[in-house]
Motif scaffolding. Structure first.
Motif, mmCIF file in Angstrom:
data_model
loop_
_atom_site.group_PDB
_atom_site.id
_atom_site.type_symbol
_atom_site.label_atom_id
_atom_site.label_comp_id
_atom_site.label_asym_id
_atom_site.label_seq_id
_atom_site.Cartn_x
_atom_site.Cartn_y
_atom_site.Cartn_z
ATOM 1 N N GLY A 30 -71.812 27.373 -24.082
ATOM 2 C CA GLY A 30 -71.019 26.363 -24.780
ATOM 3 C C GLY A 30 -69.778 25.944 -24.006
ATOM 4 O O GLY A 30 -68.833 25.414 -24.591
ATOM 5 N N TYR A 31 -69.746 26.196 -22.712
ATOM 6 C CA TYR A 31 -68.597 25.834 -21.887
ATOM 7 C C TYR A 31 -69.089 25.314 -20.545
ATOM 8 O O TYR A 31 -70.258 25.460 -20.210
ATOM 9 C CB TYR A 31 -67.660 27.029 -21.702
ATOM 10 N N LYS A 32 -68.181 24.688 -19.791
ATOM 11 C CA LYS A 32 -68.543 24.131 -18.489
ATOM 12 C C LYS A 32 -67.410 24.391 -17.502
ATOM 13 O O LYS A 32 -66.355 24.894 -17.878
ATOM 14 C CB LYS A 32 -68.837 22.631 -18.619
ATOM 15 N N VAL A 33 -67.622 24.052 -16.242
ATOM 16 C CA VAL A 33 -66.600 24.242 -15.213
ATOM 17 C C VAL A 33 -65.350 23.461 -15.617
ATOM 18 O O VAL A 33 -65.431 22.296 -16.010
ATOM 19 C CB VAL A 33 -67.119 23.777 -13.830
ATOM 20 N N GLY A 34 -64.189 24.125 -15.547
ATOM 21 C CA GLY A 34 -62.922 23.498 -15.901
ATOM 22 C C GLY A 34 -62.448 23.857 -17.304
ATOM 23 O O GLY A 34 -61.280 23.677 -17.627
ATOM 24 N N ASP A 35 -63.346 24.386 -18.157
ATOM 25 C CA ASP A 35 -62.968 24.763 -19.520
ATOM 26 C C ASP A 35 -62.179 26.073 -19.527
ATOM 27 O O ASP A 35 -62.365 26.933 -18.660
ATOM 28 C CB ASP A 35 -64.207 24.947 -20.401
ATOM 29 N N THR A 36 -61.335 26.212 -20.534
ATOM 30 C CA THR A 36 -60.623 27.470 -20.746
ATOM 31 C C THR A 36 -61.484 28.346 -21.645
ATOM 32 O O THR A 36 -61.960 27.905 -22.691
ATOM 33 C CB THR A 36 -59.257 27.220 -21.423
ATOM 34 N N VAL A 37 -61.710 29.585 -21.194
ATOM 35 C CA VAL A 37 -62.545 30.517 -21.949
ATOM 36 C C VAL A 37 -61.793 31.813 -22.203
ATOM 37 O O VAL A 37 -60.798 32.112 -21.536
ATOM 38 C CB VAL A 37 -63.865 30.830 -21.197
ATOM 39 N N ARG A 38 -62.294 32.573 -23.184
ATOM 40 C CA ARG A 38 -61.738 33.872 -23.510
ATOM 41 C C ARG A 38 -62.799 34.916 -23.184
ATOM 42 O O ARG A 38 -63.970 34.751 -23.532
ATOM 43 C CB ARG A 38 -61.383 33.930 -25.000
ATOM 44 N N VAL B 21 -68.175 35.758 -22.001
ATOM 45 C CA VAL B 21 -67.070 34.819 -22.255
ATOM 46 C C VAL B 21 -67.493 33.804 -23.306
ATOM 47 O O VAL B 21 -68.679 33.571 -23.524
ATOM 48 C CB VAL B 21 -66.627 34.083 -20.970
ATOM 49 N N GLU B 22 -66.489 33.254 -23.982
ATOM 50 C CA GLU B 22 -66.741 32.187 -24.963
ATOM 51 C C GLU B 22 -65.665 31.152 -24.842
ATOM 52 O O GLU B 22 -64.558 31.441 -24.353
ATOM 53 C CB GLU B 22 -66.810 32.750 -26.378
ATOM 54 N N LEU B 23 -65.963 29.947 -25.260
ATOM 55 C CA LEU B 23 -65.023 28.845 -25.209
ATOM 56 C C LEU B 23 -63.777 29.204 -26.013
ATOM 57 O O LEU B 23 -63.882 29.683 -27.136
ATOM 58 C CB LEU B 23 -65.663 27.569 -25.775
ATOM 59 N N SER B 24 -62.615 29.041 -25.407
ATOM 60 C CA SER B 24 -61.358 29.372 -26.075
ATOM 61 C C SER B 24 -61.034 28.342 -27.141
ATOM 62 O O SER B 24 -61.233 27.148 -26.945
ATOM 63 C CB SER B 24 -60.239 29.430 -25.033
ATOM 64 N N THR B 25 -60.523 28.819 -28.269
ATOM 65 C CA THR B 25 -60.203 27.910 -29.371
ATOM 66 C C THR B 25 -58.725 27.555 -29.415
ATOM 67 O O THR B 25 -58.307 26.796 -30.265
ATOM 68 C CB THR B 25 -60.597 28.541 -30.722
#
Length: 175
Positions: free
Chosen positions: A119-127, A170-174
């Motif tokens: 659920g994320y891509k290059v450049g996204d902030t993840v946790r 990792v998961e997409l940061s909220t």
């Protein structure tokens, strides 16, 4: 009964892998044993060979002389597999009882593909959700779905540090 099915390694005469696989599949179909013997596989890899006439691509058996079978180990299933022409026996760990493959071995062999939806891509902030850096946040620098890897740059002690993780760590940061 499907929950107890595990992967077992069956030893065959070299060159008999396809025949053994076809015989097992036909026996399962005719005897209606799909709930006991669920899947038969021969691990293959694609090889590209460069010759004088140009590149040549073909499939090659990763483990010649072996067939993998996902099954519930019962006396009937053992008897059926053991008596297929070309089968010399099950791979064991020193005992007479066949030894199933571990989850890690199944994943490494690539027998069962686990599909991970990212659920994320290059450049996204993840946790980060797993491992020693749990709860750290970072930015996705590289994403390799085929190899199940993601590289995240995390800020630690005032420095940017790249960390290699598995996709499900990792998961997409909220925030």
């Amino acid at each position: 009964m499907a929950e107890t099915a595990k992967w077992y390694v069956v030893h065959t005469y070299s060159g008999y892998e396809n025949t053994v696989m076809a015989t097992i599949e036909k026996t399962v179909e005719t005897r209606q044993l799909q709930d006991i013997i669920q899947q038969v596989s021969i691990p293959m890899e694609t090889v590209t060979e460069v010759t004088e006439k140009g590149p040549k691509t073909y499939d090659r058996k990763v483990f010649p002389g072996y067939v993998l079978v996902k099954m519930v180990m019962t006396d009937d299933a053992w008897y059926i597999i053991k008596n297929v022409r070309g089968v010399t026996g099950f791979v064991t760990s020193g005992s007479t009882k066949p030894t199933p493959l571990t989850e890690d071995e199944v994943i490494q062999l690539g027998v069962e593909k686990r599909e991970i939806v990212v659920g994320y891509k290059v450049g996204d902030t993840v946790r980060i959700t797993d491992g020693p850096l749990t709860s750290f946040s970072g930015i996705v620098e590289e994403l390799d779905v085929e190899k199940n890897r993601v590289r995240v740059t995390v800020s630690m002690f005032g420095r940017e540090t790249p960390v290699d993780l598995e996709l499900d760590q990792v998961e997409l940061s909220t925030d």
